[in-house]
Design a protein around this motif. Structure first.
Motif, mmCIF file in Angstrom:
data_model
loop_
_atom_site.group_PDB
_atom_site.id
_atom_site.type_symbol
_atom_site.label_atom_id
_atom_site.label_comp_id
_atom_site.label_asym_id
_atom_site.label_seq_id
_atom_site.Cartn_x
_atom_site.Cartn_y
_atom_site.Cartn_z
ATOM 1 N N ILE A 113 -1.633 -7.927 -4.514
ATOM 2 C CA ILE A 113 -2.310 -8.445 -3.317
ATOM 3 C C ILE A 113 -3.515 -9.283 -3.724
ATOM 4 N N CYS A 114 -4.312 -8.774 -4.669
ATOM 5 C CA CYS A 114 -5.537 -9.474 -5.095
ATOM 6 C C CYS A 114 -5.220 -10.779 -5.826
ATOM 7 N N GLN A 115 -4.083 -10.808 -6.505
ATOM 8 C CA GLN A 115 -3.744 -11.973 -7.326
ATOM 9 C C GLN A 115 -2.796 -12.946 -6.631
ATOM 10 N N SER A 116 -2.500 -12.665 -5.363
ATOM 11 C CA SER A 116 -1.537 -13.501 -4.628
ATOM 12 C C SER A 116 -2.088 -14.913 -4.405
ATOM 13 N N TRP A 176 0.836 -1.204 0.000
ATOM 14 C CA TRP A 176 0.000 0.000 0.000
ATOM 15 C C TRP A 176 0.876 1.261 0.000
ATOM 16 N N SER A 177 1.898 1.243 0.858
ATOM 17 C CA SER A 177 2.797 2.404 0.942
ATOM 18 C C SER A 177 3.536 2.630 -0.372
ATOM 19 N N LEU A 178 3.975 1.531 -0.986
ATOM 20 C CA LEU A 178 4.665 1.642 -2.269
ATOM 21 C C LEU A 178 3.734 2.203 -3.342
ATOM 22 N N ALA A 179 2.481 1.737 -3.334
ATOM 23 C CA ALA A 179 1.490 2.241 -4.297
ATOM 24 C C ALA A 179 1.256 3.735 -4.098
ATOM 25 N N ASP A 180 1.225 4.168 -2.812
ATOM 26 C CA ASP A 180 1.068 5.599 -2.531
ATOM 27 C C ASP A 180 2.194 6.407 -3.173
ATOM 28 N N ARG A 181 3.420 5.871 -3.041
ATOM 29 C CA ARG A 181 4.579 6.576 -3.589
ATOM 30 C C ARG A 181 4.499 6.661 -5.115
ATOM 31 N N TRP A 182 4.106 5.536 -5.753
ATOM 32 C CA TRP A 182 3.965 5.552 -7.215
ATOM 33 C C TRP A 182 2.932 6.607 -7.638
ATOM 34 N N GLU A 183 1.817 6.649 -6.902
ATOM 35 C CA GLU A 183 0.766 7.600 -7.279
ATOM 36 C C GLU A 183 1.250 9.038 -7.111
ATOM 37 N N GLU A 184 1.953 9.301 -6.020
ATOM 38 C CA GLU A 184 2.483 10.644 -5.779
ATOM 39 C C GLU A 184 3.361 11.105 -6.938
ATOM 40 N N GLU A 185 4.079 10.160 -7.538
ATOM 41 C CA GLU A 185 4.981 10.493 -8.639
ATOM 42 C C GLU A 185 4.282 10.438 -10.001
ATOM 43 N N GLY A 186 2.971 10.196 -9.958
ATOM 44 C CA GLY A 186 2.200 10.183 -11.194
ATOM 45 C C GLY A 186 2.317 8.907 -12.002
ATOM 46 N N VAL A 194 0.752 5.914 -12.281
ATOM 47 C CA VAL A 194 -0.478 5.238 -11.859
ATOM 48 C C VAL A 194 -0.455 3.753 -12.227
ATOM 49 N N GLY A 195 0.077 3.434 -13.402
ATOM 50 C CA GLY A 195 0.135 2.029 -13.830
ATOM 51 C C GLY A 195 0.887 1.166 -12.832
ATOM 52 N N GLN A 196 2.044 1.664 -12.360
ATOM 53 C CA GLN A 196 2.825 0.906 -11.385
ATOM 54 C C GLN A 196 2.073 0.774 -10.058
ATOM 55 N N ALA A 197 1.358 1.846 -9.676
ATOM 56 C CA ALA A 197 0.596 1.805 -8.427
ATOM 57 C C ALA A 197 -0.489 0.740 -8.490
ATOM 58 N N VAL A 198 -1.190 0.657 -9.623
ATOM 59 C CA VAL A 198 -2.252 -0.341 -9.780
ATOM 60 C C VAL A 198 -1.673 -1.759 -9.752
ATOM 61 N N LYS A 199 -0.563 -1.969 -10.471
ATOM 62 C CA LYS A 199 0.073 -3.302 -10.475
ATOM 63 C C LYS A 199 0.509 -3.718 -9.074
ATOM 64 N N LYS A 223 -10.136 -3.590 1.052
ATOM 65 C CA LYS A 223 -9.495 -2.263 1.077
ATOM 66 C C LYS A 223 -8.618 -2.049 -0.158
ATOM 67 N N THR A 224 -7.928 -3.106 -0.574
ATOM 68 C CA THR A 224 -7.050 -3.006 -1.742
ATOM 69 C C THR A 224 -7.853 -2.759 -3.012
ATOM 70 N N ARG A 225 -8.940 -3.498 -3.169
ATOM 71 C CA ARG A 225 -9.767 -3.332 -4.375
ATOM 72 C C ARG A 225 -10.406 -1.935 -4.425
ATOM 73 N N LEU A 226 -10.799 -1.429 -3.277
ATOM 74 C CA LEU A 226 -11.365 -0.078 -3.248
ATOM 75 C C LEU A 226 -10.314 0.960 -3.652
ATOM 76 N N ARG A 227 -9.082 0.733 -3.211
ATOM 77 C CA ARG A 227 -8.017 1.670 -3.565
ATOM 78 C C ARG A 227 -7.684 1.578 -5.064
ATOM 79 N N ILE A 228 -7.719 0.376 -5.603
ATOM 80 C CA ILE A 228 -7.490 0.216 -7.049
ATOM 81 C C ILE A 228 -8.575 0.951 -7.832
ATOM 82 N N ALA A 229 -9.829 0.740 -7.425
ATOM 83 C CA ALA A 229 -10.947 1.385 -8.120
ATOM 84 C C ALA A 229 -10.828 2.905 -8.043
#
Length: 659
Positions: free
Chosen positions: A31-34, A9-19, A21-26, A45-51
């Motif tokens: 988590i969902c595909q584990s 989640w924290s890593l995804a936040d960082r990707w989003e901050e840097e614009g 978005v593709g990396q953040a979604v992956k 919570k993860t799926r809501l954040r992806i959406a």
């Protein structure tokens, strides 16, 4: 595994901050595909954040919907977690809205509303209830169910009162006013009552709260400007447009707290107070703690994103004008569309006064902004409505309607200034745009035929003008637009001497003219009926109607072209009644106005009357001088009309839609 999830989640936040978005979604989808199971709530919570990511940064609505529907299935198996369930309902509603499945959207919103109202009266769930009420009202308005929409909005207003949130009360009050304005002709009194209620609620808001509610302030000003223009109060409308210019021109000012940050902090403080209560059960305390962590993460994320954008752009965050706090953080219109709309409103204030240079600047600014926004959306000259994805139809439609209205005003200015070739080019642009997006722009057909009627009338094609005005009448449900269609058709009949047909059109509008809002329809019907009375030699009645209309036009409408036309007819009547001194003064004033507007047909009308007047006065030299000047102007108008008739566009324009 929960530690792994927190890290992703924290890593995804960082990707989003840097614009990125593709990396953040992956990162989140890992988590969902584990193959190793996470707790269901972690998956949710993860799926809501992806959406949220997909809806905020991409047009991949279907992918977001899939994640949300899976999250809902998981949530059915989890007790409590009301905050997550409300968030899932809200995001899913947005997906259905973008995909155009309104029935599914309404069902989802009603479920969300029932859940929020059943949980209790905590501020968080009252906010969710407000969110669902507003989205539901928007869906109902889209379907044209205005009365139910108003009832839902009034319910939302009561919920906002219950939560002691004055800004949300203002959101619902302005939304009710907006729906009222869409139904103006059914009850103008209610519009005025709701306008007053909005002003009262705005003044009740604390000053610091008003400061962070920029989107709501802009929305209020826009509705006030619409109201003022419809009542033909151009002074007040101009004031509101100037206020809008000021409010939207501060993008380079130092950053101030956003509405979302302001209310997230308030919500955080409220949750802290709730958790201090000793009587709470462990289950409720746990749920409050989860809410607290979620709000805290949203607040941190909001601050980080804003700072990143500020650093990247070198200025404060631009782009959104939210109406209220999260989860009610949607805009009424995107900021780009608001800027275009303000340009359009500015043009509408300037055009009647003949301030064409300033008006044209507004129009050019608006057209440039529309081109820029449509290019961002991928709408180029070779794109038609069948090429658009459903999520894009609403936003593209907004820009196209604004574009057509700007072009409509441009065409009217060009026609007033007798620049007929320029008018043709603009009309062709309008027709081609309507042809590419005929379903989306169906509501603009009446305006198109009204414009073509004016063009045909200017070209002396009076029968075609009558047919276009008749088409305009049939294609609108607006009583005001229908009245203007009948008045214009009557004027074309008067030009060919068919006074009987003109009377049949004018009589019913004249009978009901006091029922119209503002003075636009009233001044036009007084002019047409006064002219008709003069043609029928009922000079005293003609003078009464024309004098009344002239006074209204001068004091309230301020339309210089109509003023000039009123004065021309009154000057002609004064000559006929041998009041030569008054006739001379009136006709000179009329010519001054017509010349300032470059309105050749009206100038010629005045010059013709002056020739008659000088003949009656026995002023032979002035008569000859005036006749020579009239001949030159006549030749100038003939050249304009001749060039337009020789154009390849002329036949297409006068015959458009008449077969």
């Amino acid at each position: 595994m929960e530690t792994v999830a927190e890290g992703l989640w924290s890593l995804a936040d960082r990707w989003e901050e840097e614009g990125r978005v593709g990396q953040a979604v992956k990162c989140l989808e890992a988590i969902c595909q584990s193959h190793v199971s996470f707790l269901p709530i972690t998956d949710v919570k993860t799926r809501l954040r992806i959406a949220s990511l997909l809806l905020r940064h991409t047009d991949n609505v279907s992918h977001a919907k899939s994640h949300l529907e899976r999250a809902q299935l998981l949530l059915k198996q989890i007790p409590a977690c009301y905050e997550l369930k409300c968030r899932a309902y809200s995001l899913l509603s947005r997906c259905y809205n973008l995909l155009g499945t309104i029935q599914s959207q309404k069902q989802t919103l009603r479920k969300g509303l029932d859940l929020a109202m059943s949980v209790g009266d905590g501020r968080s769930f009252l906010l969710w209830a407000c969110n669902f009420n507003l989205q539901l009202a928007n869906a109902l308005t889209t379907e044209g169910d205005y009365q139910t929409a108003i009832a839902v909005l009034e319910s939302g207003l009561q919920t906002a009162e219950q939560a002691y949130l004055p800004d949300l009360q203002m959101v619902f009050a302005t939304s009710v006013l907006h729906v009222n304005l869409m139904q103006w002709e059914e009850d103008a009194g209610i519009v005025e009552q709701n306008m007053s209620r909005c002003e009262t609620l705005w003044n009740m808001m604390p000053v610091d709260q008003r400061h962070v509610c920029k989107g709501l302030y802009v929305y209020k000003l826009l509705l006030q400007a619409f109201f003022s223009l419809r009542t033909c109060d151009y002074k007040e409308a101009t004031y509101h447009v100037a206020s809008l210019d000021t409010a939207l021109a501060d993008d380079t000012e130092p950053p101030t707290p956003t509405s979302e940050q302001y209310y997230l902090q308030q919500q955080l403080n409220y949750l802290e107070e709730q958790m201090k209560q000793a009587s709470l059960s462990p289950v409720v305390l746990s749920d409050l703690h989860d809410q607290y962590l979620m709000v805290q993460r949203q607040l941190n994320q909001c601050a980080q994103q804003r700072q990143y954008k500020a650093n990247q752009l070198g200025l404060s965050e631009v782009g959104k004008l939210p109406l209220g706090p999260a989860p009610l953080d949607e805009e009424w219109l995107p900021r780009g569309a608001v800027l275009v709309l303000v340009d359009l409103l500015g043009a509408l204030c300037l055009r009647p006064k003949g301030m064409f240079k300033e008006c044209s600047k507004r129009i050019d600014s608006g057209l440039s902004r529309v081109d820029e926004e449509l290019n961002k959306l991928g709408v180029t000259v070779d794109i038609a409505e069948g090429d658009l994805q459903h999520w894009a139809i609403w936003i593209v439609g907004i820009y196209l309607v604004l574009w057509l209205q700007l072009l409509e005003n441009k065409a009217i200015i060009d026609l007033t200034q007798t620049d007929i070739l320029a008018t043709q080019e603009t009309l062709v642009q309008i027709l081609e745009c309507h042809g590419r997006f005929s379903t989306m722009l169906q509501g603009f057909q009446s305006n198109i035929h009204m414009l073509l009627g004016h063009y045909s009338h200017t070209m002396g094609c009076y029968q075609e003008a009558v047919l276009h005005f008749g088409k305009a009448f049939k294609m609108t449900g607006s009583k005001g637009m229908q009245a203007m269609s009948q008045v214009n058709a009557a004027l074309s009949y008067i030009c060919v001497g068919d006074l009987s047909q003109a009377l049949d059109l004018i009589a019913p509008v004249y009978k009901n003219m006091d029922s119209y809002v503002g003075v636009r329809e009233k001044t036009s019907v007084l002019f047409a009926s006064g002219l008709l009375q003069m043609k029928q030699n009922n000079l005293q009645e003609a003078r009464t109607r024309l004098a009344t209309g002239l006074t209204l036009t001068h004091k309230q409408l301020g339309n210089h072209q109509l003023l000039s036309q009123y004065l021309t007819v009154l000057g002609s009547m004064a000559t006929t009644m041998h009041d030569t001194g008054q006739a001379r003064d009136i006709l000179k004033s009329s010519f001054t106005l017509a010349k300032a507007l470059h309105d050749l047909p009206t100038q010629l009308g005045v010059l013709s009357e002056l020739t008659v007047l000088f003949q009656e006065l026995g002023e032979t030299s002035k008569q000859l001088e005036n006749a020579e000047y009239e001949a030159r102007k006549t030749e100038e108008l003939k050249r304009c009309i001749g060039a337009a008739r020789d154009s390849k566009h002329h036949t297409r324009l006068i015959q458009y839609g008449l077969s």
